[in-house]
Design a protein around this motif. Sequence first.
Motif, PDB file in Angstrom:
ATOM      1  N   VAL A   1     -18.557  16.414   8.528  1.00 53.97           N
ATOM      2  CA  VAL A   1     -17.349  15.600   8.589  1.00 53.97           C
ATOM      3  C   VAL A   1     -16.330  16.427   9.353  1.00 53.97           C
ATOM      4  O   VAL A   1     -15.601  17.239   8.798  1.00 53.97           O
ATOM      5  CB  VAL A   1     -16.835  15.259   7.182  1.00 53.97           C
ATOM      6  N   GLY A   2     -16.319  16.255  10.660  1.00 57.77           N
ATOM      7  CA  GLY A   2     -15.516  17.128  11.499  1.00 57.77           C
ATOM      8  C   GLY A   2     -14.634  16.371  12.470  1.00 57.77           C
ATOM      9  O   GLY A   2     -13.965  15.410  12.097  1.00 57.77           O
ATOM     10  N   ILE A   3     -14.681  16.787  13.725  1.00 54.33           N
ATOM     11  CA  ILE A   3     -13.841  16.185  14.764  1.00 54.33           C
ATOM     12  C   ILE A   3     -14.745  15.541  15.810  1.00 54.33           C
ATOM     13  O   ILE A   3     -15.971  15.654  15.747  1.00 54.33           O
ATOM     14  CB  ILE A   3     -12.911  17.244  15.394  1.00 54.33           C
ATOM     15  N   LEU A   4     -14.136  14.874  16.793  1.00 54.53           N
ATOM     16  CA  LEU A   4     -14.918  14.129  17.774  1.00 54.53           C
ATOM     17  C   LEU A   4     -15.917  15.021  18.502  1.00 54.53           C
ATOM     18  O   LEU A   4     -17.056  14.605  18.748  1.00 54.53           O
ATOM     19  CB  LEU A   4     -13.976  13.456  18.778  1.00 54.53           C
ATOM     20  N   SER A   5     -15.511  16.248  18.834  1.00 55.36           N
ATOM     21  CA  SER A   5     -16.413  17.122  19.595  1.00 55.36           C
ATOM     22  C   SER A   5     -17.664  17.476  18.791  1.00 55.36           C
ATOM     23  O   SER A   5     -18.756  17.590  19.363  1.00 55.36           O
ATOM     24  CB  SER A   5     -15.681  18.396  20.029  1.00 55.36           C
ATOM     25  N   THR A   6     -17.539  17.636  17.485  1.00 55.61           N
ATOM     26  CA  THR A   6     -18.733  17.935  16.679  1.00 55.61           C
ATOM     27  C   THR A   6     -19.609  16.695  16.535  1.00 55.61           C
ATOM     28  O   THR A   6     -20.837  16.799  16.465  1.00 55.61           O
ATOM     29  CB  THR A   6     -18.354  18.473  15.288  1.00 55.61           C
ATOM     30  N   PHE A   7     -18.992  15.516  16.505  1.00 52.70           N
ATOM     31  CA  PHE A   7     -19.762  14.273  16.443  1.00 52.70           C
ATOM     32  C   PHE A   7     -20.551  14.075  17.732  1.00 52.70           C
ATOM     33  O   PHE A   7     -21.742  13.728  17.705  1.00 52.70           O
ATOM     34  CB  PHE A   7     -18.814  13.088  16.204  1.00 52.70           C
ATOM     35  N   GLU A   8     -19.902  14.332  18.867  1.00 49.73           N
ATOM     36  CA  GLU A   8     -20.590  14.212  20.148  1.00 49.73           C
ATOM     37  C   GLU A   8     -21.684  15.262  20.284  1.00 49.73           C
ATOM     38  O   GLU A   8     -22.766  14.999  20.825  1.00 49.73           O
ATOM     39  CB  GLU A   8     -19.580  14.343  21.300  1.00 49.73           C
ATOM     40  N   ARG A   9     -21.406  16.462  19.803  1.00 45.46           N
ATOM     41  CA  ARG A   9     -22.426  17.519  19.835  1.00 45.46           C
ATOM     42  C   ARG A   9     -23.643  17.115  19.000  1.00 45.46           C
ATOM     43  O   ARG A   9     -24.786  17.339  19.401  1.00 45.46           O
ATOM     44  CB  ARG A   9     -21.820  18.828  19.321  1.00 45.46           C
ATOM     45  N   ASP A  10     -23.411  16.516  17.839  1.00 51.83           N
ATOM     46  CA  ASP A  10     -24.521  16.099  16.994  1.00 51.83           C
ATOM     47  C   ASP A  10     -25.383  15.047  17.686  1.00 51.83           C
ATOM     48  O   ASP A  10     -26.614  15.039  17.533  1.00 51.83           O
ATOM     49  CB  ASP A  10     -23.999  15.554  15.663  1.00 51.83           C
ATOM     50  N   LYS A  11     -24.766  14.162  18.451  1.00 49.72           N
ATOM     51  CA  LYS A  11     -25.543  13.150  19.172  1.00 49.72           C
ATOM     52  C   LYS A  11     -26.420  13.821  20.232  1.00 49.72           C
ATOM     53  O   LYS A  11     -27.566  13.408  20.453  1.00 49.72           O
ATOM     54  CB  LYS A  11     -24.603  12.116  19.803  1.00 49.72           C
ATOM     55  N   THR A  12     -25.892  14.869  20.863  1.00 47.66           N
ATOM     56  CA  THR A  12     -26.678  15.614  21.857  1.00 47.66           C
ATOM     57  C   THR A  12     -27.848  16.331  21.193  1.00 47.66           C
ATOM     58  O   THR A  12     -28.970  16.330  21.726  1.00 47.66           O
ATOM     59  CB  THR A  12     -25.787  16.638  22.587  1.00 47.66           C
ATOM     60  N   VAL A  13     -27.591  16.944  20.030  1.00 46.05           N
ATOM     61  CA  VAL A  13     -28.658  17.624  19.292  1.00 46.05           C
ATOM     62  C   VAL A  13     -29.724  16.621  18.859  1.00 46.05           C
ATOM     63  O   VAL A  13     -30.927  16.910  18.914  1.00 46.05           O
ATOM     64  CB  VAL A  13     -28.079  18.373  18.072  1.00 46.05           C
ATOM     65  N   LYS A  14     -29.298  15.438  18.439  1.00 46.68           N
ATOM     66  CA  LYS A  14     -30.249  14.397  18.029  1.00 46.68           C
ATOM     67  C   LYS A  14     -31.159  14.020  19.178  1.00 46.68           C
ATOM     68  O   LYS A  14     -32.391  13.898  19.008  1.00 46.68           O
ATOM     69  CB  LYS A  14     -29.478  13.169  17.542  1.00 46.68           C
ATOM     70  N   SER A  15     -30.602  13.851  20.365  1.00 48.32           N
ATOM     71  CA  SER A  15     -31.408  13.511  21.543  1.00 48.32           C
ATOM     72  C   SER A  15     -32.403  14.621  21.863  1.00 48.32           C
ATOM     73  O   SER A  15     -33.561  14.366  22.211  1.00 48.32           O
ATOM     74  CB  SER A  15     -30.499  13.259  22.750  1.00 48.32           C
ATOM     75  N   TRP A  16     -31.942  15.876  21.737  1.00 51.23           N
ATOM     76  CA  TRP A  16     -32.828  17.012  21.998  1.00 51.23           C
ATOM     77  C   TRP A  16     -33.970  17.035  20.991  1.00 51.23           C
ATOM     78  O   TRP A  16     -35.131  17.253  21.367  1.00 51.23           O
ATOM     79  CB  TRP A  16     -32.030  18.308  21.933  1.00 51.23           C
ATOM     80  N   CYS A  17     -33.662  16.809  19.711  1.00 53.93           N
ATOM     81  CA  CYS A  17     -34.704  16.786  18.677  1.00 53.93           C
ATOM     82  C   CYS A  17     -35.744  15.717  18.988  1.00 53.93           C
ATOM     83  O   CYS A  17     -36.955  15.951  18.859  1.00 53.93           O
ATOM     84  CB  CYS A  17     -34.085  16.539  17.300  1.00 53.93           C
ATOM     85  N   ASN A  18     -35.286  14.547  19.397  1.00 50.84           N
ATOM     86  CA  ASN A  18     -36.218  13.468  19.737  1.00 50.84           C
ATOM     87  C   ASN A  18     -37.118  13.866  20.904  1.00 50.84           C
ATOM     88  O   ASN A  18     -38.325  13.577  20.900  1.00 50.84           O
ATOM     89  CB  ASN A  18     -35.444  12.195  20.081  1.00 50.84           C
ATOM     90  N   SER A  19     -36.542  14.561  21.891  1.00 47.45           N
ATOM     91  CA  SER A  19     -37.332  14.967  23.054  1.00 47.45           C
ATOM     92  C   SER A  19     -38.357  16.035  22.699  1.00 47.45           C
ATOM     93  O   SER A  19     -39.365  16.191  23.400  1.00 47.45           O
ATOM     94  CB  SER A  19     -36.406  15.482  24.163  1.00 47.45           C
TER      95      SER A  19
END
Length: 252
Positions: A116-134
């Motif tokens: 539960v953070g700020i927009l930059s951590t939310f966007e970072r999490d979406k990037t990490v999610k994409s990497w995990c999927n790949s």
Amino acid sequence: MPTDNVDIALNNHKQNDEVNIVWLKRDLRLSDHEPLAASIKSGLTLLYYVFEPLLIADPHYDERHWRFILQSIQDINTQLASYNTAVYVYYGEVIAGLNEIQKRFKISSLYSHEEVGILSTFERDKTVKSWCNSQNITWFESASGAVSRGKKNRNNWDSHWHKVMKAEPHQPTLSSAVFVNNEVLVNLAKPSLPPTWYTHDEFMLKGGELWAHKMLQSFLTERGKNYHYDISKPHESRKSCSRLSPYLAWGI
């Protein structure tokens, strides 16, 4: 020191052994930790914390935050010493650190609390999610407290809150864990952190579970006696308030 369930011979982890990563964020503790408990049950576990340049440069943060976090990690490492392991600390982007681990292990799963953070951590999490999927890595995220992501309304928020607050803690069984050991961790890339992060400022609270308990105990037994009188007084409140906010904010 655990020896029954954890074979100390596992000091010789094989190249490309499968490993679970517990990504610590605002949950710098070893108790009541669902991601850690789940990872331990699943297999070989490595605890991971990242000092991220995007957050270090963010105006919401100051050096006092990073010093407090580093102290909290050092406290965790003290507790982990008897298990011959420690938190792997990386300085850089989250995915870069995970790639560093991938040079030595095959990451099977990533475990963490939702941040539960700020927009930059939310966007970072979406990037990490994409990497995990790949990478065909399953990312298991546990809710933080009683926070529910993605809600369109606040219907039944109170019943959900009470349910979460009354739930039994998720206690990791450290004695049955198989951790990546210090002999292997020492060979992973190490960050060069600013020396001032290692120097405690006597005017700042010290990070770590040990100090959190000391602060709570002093409030309950002594400092809190005049809380209701002093809370609105700028000078007196410095002593009479709980001083627990930073510990709660970083999940200690």
